[in-house]
Design a protein around this motif. Structure first.
Motif, PDB file in Angstrom:
ATOM      1  N   LEU A 169      71.574  70.090  30.223  1.00 17.95           N
ATOM      2  CA  LEU A 169      71.993  70.572  31.544  1.00 17.95           C
ATOM      3  C   LEU A 169      71.081  70.023  32.626  1.00 17.95           C
ATOM      4  N   ASP A 170      69.767  69.954  32.351  1.00 12.96           N
ATOM      5  CA  ASP A 170      68.829  69.344  33.307  1.00 12.96           C
ATOM      6  C   ASP A 170      69.277  67.934  33.663  1.00 12.96           C
ATOM      7  N   LEU A 171      69.523  67.142  32.639  1.00 20.15           N
ATOM      8  CA  LEU A 171      69.884  65.738  32.839  1.00 20.15           C
ATOM      9  C   LEU A 171      71.212  65.607  33.582  1.00 20.15           C
ATOM     10  N   ALA A 172      72.210  66.391  33.164  1.00 18.91           N
ATOM     11  CA  ALA A 172      73.530  66.301  33.780  1.00 18.91           C
ATOM     12  C   ALA A 172      73.489  66.693  35.260  1.00 18.91           C
ATOM     13  N   SER A 173      72.766  67.745  35.591  1.00 18.72           N
ATOM     14  CA  SER A 173      72.688  68.210  36.977  1.00 18.72           C
ATOM     15  C   SER A 173      71.957  67.197  37.853  1.00 18.72           C
ATOM     16  N   HIS A 174      70.912  66.595  37.301  1.00 26.82           N
ATOM     17  CA  HIS A 174      70.172  65.588  38.062  1.00 26.82           C
ATOM     18  C   HIS A 174      71.030  64.339  38.269  1.00 26.82           C
ATOM     19  N   MET A 175      71.775  63.948  37.250  1.00 19.32           N
ATOM     20  CA  MET A 175      72.674  62.799  37.379  1.00 19.32           C
ATOM     21  C   MET A 175      73.771  63.081  38.404  1.00 19.32           C
ATOM     22  N   ALA A 176      74.298  64.302  38.392  1.00 21.79           N
ATOM     23  CA  ALA A 176      75.354  64.664  39.337  1.00 21.79           C
ATOM     24  C   ALA A 176      74.844  64.601  40.772  1.00 21.79           C
ATOM     25  N   HIS A 177      73.608  65.048  40.962  1.00 27.18           N
ATOM     26  CA  HIS A 177      72.996  64.996  42.290  1.00 27.18           C
ATOM     27  C   HIS A 177      72.914  63.548  42.793  1.00 27.18           C
ATOM     28  N   ASN A 178      72.365  62.679  41.957  1.00 30.58           N
ATOM     29  CA  ASN A 178      72.163  61.291  42.378  1.00 30.58           C
ATOM     30  C   ASN A 178      73.445  60.473  42.370  1.00 30.58           C
TER      31      ASN A 178
END
Length: 272
Positions: free
Chosen positions: A166-175
């Motif tokens: 979830l950390d990775l997915a949310s950060h990817m979604a942001h960028n």
């Protein structure tokens, strides 16, 4: 989705340890990792030196099921799990600061706390955002440990890894917003170095399309974290206890996923 592993049976007979020390074909491991003892890739940068230097062709780079490393490891580290859960709050604040309502929200925080300094208000907000996920996961651990008998520290260390997808997915979604909504500005800026002034739209795709992609990423990350938490419980406590042990974590992870999903329902502001 890739893992670097060595054939332990072959490694047991090796006398040179070239994969670690290096030889004339490649230098030693820059991360001081010994492939035979590796059970995760946390400290591996996939440079490939050990593959080149191994005289027995024992080391392989192979595909694996995403997130499988989190439930297959035997040595969970408290500090890594703690960092993973803190990042939940960091990513959430990072997302919030890009939303159009953030300036007014921060102002209300200042007024609520009676602080006339924006930097101090943000610092308090940031600390609160980092501390809340940690406290929630500790609460989930306290509830879950009734079914396991493990210490609070060990259980926290084991399940903290579950939030990484979830950390990775949310950060990817942001960028993803910056890449697809502002990406063309890179070209405009680059041409400006040569005295060529260009103007025009900066987006590659429309905002609604970006939002759909962001939703997909957050949902995929949430499902990945939910599945990881269940598999950690299944591996360590058996099928019969897996659901009861993992349920408190599933609730907390689902809450994190919903909050992240909601942040992407509001359009992010440009950084340019």
């Amino acid at each position: 989705m890739l893992e670097l592993r060595a054939d332990k049976d072959t490694c047991k007979t090796c006398k040179t340890r070239d994969c670690y020390k290096g030889n004339d074909k490649a230098p030693g491991c820059p991360m001081f990792e010994f492939p035979m003892a590796m059970e995760n890739n946390a400290n591996c940068n996939l440079c490939g030196s050990c593959i080149k230097s191994c005289p027995h062709d024992s080391i392989r780079l192979t595909p694996r099921i995403p997130t499988s490393e989190f439930w297959s490891m035997t040595r969970a580290r408290f500090e890594e799990s703690f960092l993973a859960i803190v990042i939940v709050g960091i990513v959430f604040v990072q997302n919030i600061t890009m939303l159009d309502f953030y300036p007014s929200f921060l102002k209300s925080v200042e007024q609520t706390l009676g602080i006339a300094n924006q930097d101090i208000a943000f610092t308090i907000l940031f600390i609160f955002a980092m501390a809340t996920p940690v406290l929630l996961l500790f609460a989930a651990t306290a509830i879950s440990k009734r079914f396991t008998g493990e210490t609070l520290r060990n259980a926290f260390a084991r399940f903290g890894y579950a939030v990484i997808p979830l950390d990775l997915a949310s950060h990817m979604a942001h960028n993803l917003f910056h890449l697809l909504a502002e990406g063309k500005s890179i070209y405009y800026t680059f041409m400006g170095l040569f005295g060529v002034h260009l103007e025009g739209p900066t987006d590659f795709v429309s905002d609604p399309t970006i939002q759909i992609m962001q939703y997909f990423l957050v949902i995929a990350g949430t499902l990945g974290s939910l599945y990881t938490a269940y598999r950690i419980a299944k591996k360590n406590y058996g099928v019969s206890k897996a659901l009861s042990v993992s349920m408190p974590y599933l609730v907390v992870i689902l809450l994190f996923g919903i909050l992240n999903f909601l942040t992407f329902t509001v359009r992010m502001g440009m950084r340019m």
